[in-house]
Design a protein around this motif. Sequence first.
Motif, PDB file in Angstrom:
ATOM      1  N   GLN A 123     -14.267 -19.248  16.587  1.00  0.00           N
ATOM      2  CA  GLN A 123     -12.940 -19.045  16.024  1.00  0.00           C
ATOM      3  C   GLN A 123     -12.574 -17.572  16.159  1.00  0.00           C
ATOM      4  O   GLN A 123     -13.204 -16.707  15.552  1.00  0.00           O
ATOM      5  CB  GLN A 123     -12.919 -19.479  14.559  1.00  0.00           C
ATOM      6  N   GLU A 127      -9.608 -17.423  11.777  1.00  0.00           N
ATOM      7  CA  GLU A 127     -10.020 -18.787  11.492  1.00  0.00           C
ATOM      8  C   GLU A 127      -8.900 -19.761  11.850  1.00  0.00           C
ATOM      9  O   GLU A 127      -7.731 -19.526  11.552  1.00  0.00           O
ATOM     10  CB  GLU A 127     -10.377 -18.928  10.014  1.00  0.00           C
ATOM     11  N   TRP A 130      -9.344 -21.065  18.254  1.00  0.00           N
ATOM     12  CA  TRP A 130     -10.615 -21.177  18.983  1.00  0.00           C
ATOM     13  C   TRP A 130     -10.506 -20.574  20.370  1.00  0.00           C
ATOM     14  O   TRP A 130      -9.447 -20.616  20.999  1.00  0.00           O
ATOM     15  CB  TRP A 130     -11.027 -22.645  19.102  1.00  0.00           C
ATOM     16  N   SER A 173     -23.683 -21.196  12.456  1.00  0.00           N
ATOM     17  CA  SER A 173     -22.982 -22.407  12.022  1.00  0.00           C
ATOM     18  C   SER A 173     -21.534 -22.436  12.483  1.00  0.00           C
ATOM     19  O   SER A 173     -20.909 -23.497  12.489  1.00  0.00           O
ATOM     20  CB  SER A 173     -23.037 -22.524  10.498  1.00  0.00           C
ATOM     21  N   GLN A 174     -20.981 -21.280  12.878  1.00  0.00           N
ATOM     22  CA  GLN A 174     -19.592 -21.218  13.315  1.00  0.00           C
ATOM     23  C   GLN A 174     -19.458 -21.224  14.843  1.00  0.00           C
ATOM     24  O   GLN A 174     -18.368 -20.982  15.366  1.00  0.00           O
ATOM     25  CB  GLN A 174     -18.926 -19.965  12.747  1.00  0.00           C
ATOM     26  N   CYS A 175     -20.542 -21.472  15.549  1.00  0.00           N
ATOM     27  CA  CYS A 175     -20.534 -21.537  17.013  1.00  0.00           C
ATOM     28  C   CYS A 175     -20.684 -22.990  17.456  1.00  0.00           C
ATOM     29  O   CYS A 175     -21.541 -23.712  16.955  1.00  0.00           O
ATOM     30  CB  CYS A 175     -21.665 -20.702  17.602  1.00  0.00           C
TER      31      CYS A 175
END
Length: 214
Positions: A123, A127, A130, A173-175
């Motif tokens: 992101q 946020e 993407w 966790s955000q990938c």
Amino acid sequence: MAALRKWLFAGLLVLVPLIITLWVLDWVVSTLDQTLRVLPASWQPDQWLGMHIPGLGVLFALAVLLSIGALASNIIGNKLVHWWHAMLHRIPVVRSIYSGVKQVSDTLFSEKGNAFRKAILVQWPREGMWTIAFLTGSPAGEVAKELPDDCLSVYVPTTPNPTGGYFVMVPRSQCVELAMSVDEALTYVISMGVIVPGSPKSPKLKPAAVLPDA
């Protein structure tokens, strides 16, 4: 008028990529031809041939690269390279520049190097938005002490020129890991999303895959 507009854009689609490709090739050949200037005047091909032949500089540069590579691959040449590196690292201003460039070049051009390990989604720049990015490793040293344990080092390229971009550290966790190669992801970035490798359809976001340790 509609037909003329259609023909105009069709002609641009055919000629623009060809013209840009020829321009880049001409720039590369012209630049490499300048390497012949390191030779003495009496050795210049233009002098003993009586004419300028484009591309001789490319062959000369290739021969120099192969010669240096062959020299650096044997024991004596390897020792000379290490001596050269040690000497440059002792020069105050030069060592800071040279060491940084050396690390980048080792990563990009070494047979064991792996600059971009995986293509991922992150992101960016906020946020809910993407973009494609590339996994380059994990934070280390003093930086790693100040970050959570699950952070990854990520390179976010710009479009359509991926050589410029941003280096960020993102929680694992955000990938979102992508099922495409680095080359396919670069094609997607350079084409600004026009060319979708492997599928004519737009990709859909899926739940984040568990990335292995970098």
